[in-house]
Design a protein around this motif. Sequence first.
Motif, short mmCIF file in Angstrom:
data_model
loop_
_atom_site.label_atom_id
_atom_site.label_comp_id
_atom_site.label_asym_id
_atom_site.label_seq_id
_atom_site.Cartn_x
_atom_site.Cartn_y
_atom_site.Cartn_z
N LEU A 64 -40.01 25.13 30.29
CA LEU A 64 -39.56 23.79 30.66
C LEU A 64 -38.36 23.82 31.60
O LEU A 64 -38.25 22.98 32.49
CB LEU A 64 -39.25 22.98 29.40
CG LEU A 64 -40.48 22.70 28.52
CD1 LEU A 64 -40.04 22.07 27.19
CD2 LEU A 64 -41.48 21.81 29.23
N VAL A 65 -37.49 24.80 31.42
CA VAL A 65 -36.30 24.91 32.28
C VAL A 65 -36.66 25.56 33.62
O VAL A 65 -36.38 24.99 34.68
CB VAL A 65 -35.20 25.73 31.56
CG1 VAL A 65 -34.05 26.06 32.51
CG2 VAL A 65 -34.69 24.97 30.33
N PHE A 122 -40.22 23.55 35.18
CA PHE A 122 -40.23 22.11 35.37
C PHE A 122 -38.86 21.50 35.63
O PHE A 122 -38.75 20.30 35.87
CB PHE A 122 -40.90 21.43 34.18
CG PHE A 122 -42.32 21.89 33.98
CD1 PHE A 122 -43.28 21.70 34.97
CD2 PHE A 122 -42.69 22.52 32.82
CE1 PHE A 122 -44.58 22.13 34.80
CE2 PHE A 122 -44.00 22.96 32.63
CZ PHE A 122 -44.95 22.76 33.62
N TYR A 139 -36.15 21.06 33.62
CA TYR A 139 -35.39 20.37 32.58
C TYR A 139 -34.10 21.12 32.31
O TYR A 139 -34.00 22.33 32.53
CB TYR A 139 -36.20 20.30 31.28
CG TYR A 139 -37.30 19.27 31.31
CD1 TYR A 139 -37.02 17.93 31.10
CD2 TYR A 139 -38.61 19.64 31.56
CE1 TYR A 139 -38.02 16.98 31.13
CE2 TYR A 139 -39.63 18.69 31.58
CZ TYR A 139 -39.32 17.36 31.37
OH TYR A 139 -40.31 16.42 31.40
N ARG A 140 -33.11 20.40 31.78
CA ARG A 140 -31.87 21.04 31.34
C ARG A 140 -32.09 21.54 29.92
O ARG A 140 -32.59 20.82 29.06
CB ARG A 140 -30.73 20.02 31.36
CG ARG A 140 -30.32 19.66 32.78
CD ARG A 140 -29.26 18.62 32.80
NE ARG A 140 -28.25 18.87 31.79
CZ ARG A 140 -27.14 18.17 31.67
NH1 ARG A 140 -26.90 17.18 32.50
NH2 ARG A 140 -26.27 18.45 30.73
N ARG A 141 -31.70 22.78 29.68
CA ARG A 141 -31.92 23.40 28.37
C ARG A 141 -31.28 22.58 27.25
O ARG A 141 -31.87 22.40 26.19
CB ARG A 141 -31.36 24.83 28.38
CG ARG A 141 -31.73 25.65 27.17
CD ARG A 141 -31.33 27.11 27.34
NE ARG A 141 -31.94 27.74 28.49
CZ ARG A 141 -33.16 28.29 28.49
NH1 ARG A 141 -33.88 28.31 27.41
NH2 ARG A 141 -33.64 28.85 29.59
N ALA A 167 -30.98 19.52 26.98
CA ALA A 167 -31.63 18.22 26.78
C ALA A 167 -32.97 18.31 26.07
O ALA A 167 -33.52 17.29 25.65
CB ALA A 167 -31.82 17.53 28.13
N LEU A 168 -33.51 19.51 25.91
CA LEU A 168 -34.88 19.65 25.43
C LEU A 168 -35.13 19.04 24.05
O LEU A 168 -36.10 18.31 23.86
CB LEU A 168 -35.30 21.12 25.44
CG LEU A 168 -35.37 21.76 26.83
CD1 LEU A 168 -35.72 23.25 26.72
CD2 LEU A 168 -36.37 21.03 27.70
N LEU A 214 -35.13 15.31 24.06
CA LEU A 214 -36.33 14.74 24.67
C LEU A 214 -37.58 14.96 23.83
O LEU A 214 -38.37 14.04 23.63
CB LEU A 214 -36.55 15.36 26.06
CG LEU A 214 -35.59 14.96 27.15
CD1 LEU A 214 -35.78 15.86 28.37
CD2 LEU A 214 -35.81 13.50 27.53
N VAL A 255 -45.17 17.45 25.01
CA VAL A 255 -44.45 17.29 26.28
C VAL A 255 -45.14 16.23 27.13
O VAL A 255 -44.49 15.33 27.67
CB VAL A 255 -44.34 18.65 27.01
CG1 VAL A 255 -43.77 18.45 28.41
CG2 VAL A 255 -43.49 19.62 26.20
N GLU A 289 -43.45 12.74 28.36
CA GLU A 289 -43.33 12.51 29.80
C GLU A 289 -44.07 11.25 30.23
O GLU A 289 -43.53 10.43 30.97
CB GLU A 289 -43.89 13.72 30.58
CG GLU A 289 -42.99 14.92 30.54
CD GLU A 289 -43.55 16.12 31.26
OE1 GLU A 289 -42.75 17.00 31.64
OE2 GLU A 289 -44.79 16.21 31.47
N ILE A 316 -40.52 9.24 29.82
CA ILE A 316 -39.78 9.69 31.00
C ILE A 316 -40.29 9.03 32.28
O ILE A 316 -39.49 8.46 33.04
CB ILE A 316 -39.81 11.22 31.10
CG1 ILE A 316 -39.08 11.82 29.89
CG2 ILE A 316 -39.19 11.69 32.41
CD1 ILE A 316 -39.21 13.33 29.76
#
Length: 100
Positions: free
Chosen positions: A32-33, A36, A38-40, A42-43, A46, A65, A69, A73
Amino acid sequence: MSTEPFRISEGSALHADDPDPLRQYWYTADDLVDTFGYRRDALEGLFGEATPGPGGLVGWTTSVVWKIESEVIVPAVELLESSFRDPESIDLTVYRSSAG
């Protein structure tokens, strides 16, 4: 209530060459980081707490996910983009609301 909130339904081409066929149904934090963006940190906010997966993986199903999304998101991004004239206006609104 089941421990898996969403049925694992959609795989990912991200790990299509992995010898474990179940790998295509899981994303790790690194996926994911690194893939895609994403900030680690924030996982879990989310997607919820990471869970054990196949072969000792820890992460999230592709279905979880995708659901977050598509239902949270993307609509939020679309609302922001359609409500403000530019990214700076969005940034200003976030700043104003966090300063109070």
